[in-house]
Design a protein around this motif. Structure first.
Motif, PDB file in Angstrom:
ATOM      1  N   GLY A 210      33.898  36.059 -16.774  1.00 41.51           N
ATOM      2  CA  GLY A 210      32.882  36.846 -17.667  1.00 41.51           C
ATOM      3  C   GLY A 210      31.526  36.851 -16.898  1.00 41.51           C
ATOM      4  O   GLY A 210      30.635  37.398 -17.316  1.00 41.51           O
ATOM      5  N   GLN A 211      31.388  35.871 -15.988  1.00 42.33           N
ATOM      6  CA  GLN A 211      29.856  35.893 -15.399  1.00 42.33           C
ATOM      7  C   GLN A 211      30.179  36.163 -13.936  1.00 42.33           C
ATOM      8  O   GLN A 211      31.167  36.661 -13.498  1.00 42.33           O
ATOM      9  CB  GLN A 211      29.732  34.231 -15.158  1.00 42.33           C
ATOM     10  N   GLY A 212      29.136  36.573 -13.499  1.00 41.65           N
ATOM     11  CA  GLY A 212      28.932  37.043 -12.105  1.00 41.65           C
ATOM     12  C   GLY A 212      27.727  37.168 -11.559  1.00 41.65           C
ATOM     13  O   GLY A 212      27.085  36.108 -11.740  1.00 41.65           O
ATOM     14  N   CYS A 213      27.581  38.165 -10.657  1.00 40.01           N
ATOM     15  CA  CYS A 213      26.148  38.302  -9.951  1.00 40.01           C
ATOM     16  C   CYS A 213      25.720  39.742  -9.902  1.00 40.01           C
ATOM     17  O   CYS A 213      26.542  40.515  -9.873  1.00 40.01           O
ATOM     18  CB  CYS A 213      26.142  37.378  -8.643  1.00 40.01           C
ATOM     19  N   GLU A 214      24.433  39.739  -9.611  1.00 45.76           N
ATOM     20  CA  GLU A 214      23.777  41.291  -9.318  1.00 45.76           C
ATOM     21  C   GLU A 214      24.238  41.780  -8.040  1.00 45.76           C
ATOM     22  O   GLU A 214      24.562  41.084  -7.252  1.00 45.76           O
ATOM     23  CB  GLU A 214      22.110  40.995  -9.312  1.00 45.76           C
ATOM     24  N   PHE A 215      24.590  43.241  -8.187  1.00 46.17           N
ATOM     25  CA  PHE A 215      25.398  43.724  -7.135  1.00 46.17           C
ATOM     26  C   PHE A 215      24.474  43.573  -5.662  1.00 46.17           C
ATOM     27  O   PHE A 215      25.000  43.388  -4.716  1.00 46.17           O
ATOM     28  CB  PHE A 215      25.344  45.246  -7.315  1.00 46.17           C
ATOM     29  N   HIS A 216      23.118  43.566  -5.823  1.00 49.13           N
ATOM     30  CA  HIS A 216      22.259  43.561  -4.584  1.00 49.13           C
ATOM     31  C   HIS A 216      22.328  42.269  -4.059  1.00 49.13           C
ATOM     32  O   HIS A 216      22.537  42.199  -2.573  1.00 49.13           O
ATOM     33  CB  HIS A 216      20.967  43.972  -4.988  1.00 49.13           C
ATOM     34  N   ALA A 217      22.497  41.043  -4.910  1.00 50.14           N
ATOM     35  CA  ALA A 217      22.733  39.892  -4.314  1.00 50.14           C
ATOM     36  C   ALA A 217      24.018  39.703  -3.709  1.00 50.14           C
ATOM     37  O   ALA A 217      24.253  39.050  -2.452  1.00 50.14           O
ATOM     38  CB  ALA A 217      22.407  38.914  -5.574  1.00 50.14           C
TER      39      ALA A 217
ATOM     40  N   VAL B  33      28.237  42.377 -11.326  1.00 55.54           N
ATOM     41  CA  VAL B  33      29.620  42.481 -10.935  1.00 55.54           C
ATOM     42  C   VAL B  33      30.261  41.201 -11.451  1.00 55.54           C
ATOM     43  O   VAL B  33      29.810  40.125 -11.251  1.00 55.54           O
ATOM     44  CB  VAL B  33      30.031  42.325  -9.242  1.00 55.54           C
ATOM     45  N   LEU B  34      31.025  41.411 -12.287  1.00 55.84           N
ATOM     46  CA  LEU B  34      31.616  40.160 -13.021  1.00 55.84           C
ATOM     47  C   LEU B  34      33.176  39.804 -12.758  1.00 55.84           C
ATOM     48  O   LEU B  34      33.870  40.714 -12.396  1.00 55.84           O
ATOM     49  CB  LEU B  34      31.576  40.272 -14.711  1.00 55.84           C
ATOM     50  N   LEU B  35      33.547  38.622 -12.716  1.00 59.20           N
ATOM     51  CA  LEU B  35      34.736  38.053 -12.441  1.00 59.20           C
ATOM     52  C   LEU B  35      35.574  38.224 -13.681  1.00 59.20           C
ATOM     53  O   LEU B  35      35.156  37.876 -14.916  1.00 59.20           O
ATOM     54  CB  LEU B  35      34.643  36.678 -12.190  1.00 59.20           C
ATOM     55  N   THR B  36      36.623  38.708 -13.673  1.00 55.92           N
ATOM     56  CA  THR B  36      37.637  38.655 -14.812  1.00 55.92           C
ATOM     57  C   THR B  36      38.447  37.393 -14.645  1.00 55.92           C
ATOM     58  O   THR B  36      38.330  36.554 -13.997  1.00 55.92           O
ATOM     59  CB  THR B  36      38.873  39.900 -14.628  1.00 55.92           C
ATOM     60  N   ASP B  37      39.405  37.303 -15.829  1.00 57.34           N
ATOM     61  CA  ASP B  37      40.203  36.022 -15.841  1.00 57.34           C
ATOM     62  C   ASP B  37      41.034  35.958 -14.643  1.00 57.34           C
ATOM     63  O   ASP B  37      41.124  35.026 -14.010  1.00 57.34           O
ATOM     64  CB  ASP B  37      41.027  35.836 -16.981  1.00 57.34           C
TER      65      ASP B  37
END
Length: 79
Positions: free
Chosen positions: A26-33, A69-73
């Motif tokens: 459910g967490q992730g990072c900004e696409f540009h990064a 962009v977020l990670l799913t389970d």
């Protein structure tokens, strides 16, 4: 001569990059990064796109708000 990474290889690199900033699903990072890190690690834009497609098709990532962009389970488990 070295072989180009497969779409799955690129997807796994993407998961690794996101997991380095996300402590859980459910967490992730900004696409540009993500894009910048992927390219700095020697990947190409085409490999990034192929990896994003592969990861999305396998339910490992999802789009989040604000261009994240977020990670799913499933993706967190694969990372």
């Amino acid at each position: 001569m070295a072989q180009a990474p497969t779409s799955e290889d690129s997807a796994r690199r993407i998961l690794s990059i996101i997991a380095s900033t996300a402590s859980r699903a459910g967490q992730g990072c900004e696409f540009h990064a993500l894009q910048l890190k992927f390219l700095n690690l020697g990947g190409s834009r085409a490999q990034l796109e192929a990896g994003l497609d592969y990861a999305g098709e396998h339910g490992w990532i999802t789009k989040g708000p604000n261009n994240f962009v977020l990670l799913t389970d499933a993706g967190f488990g694969q990372a």
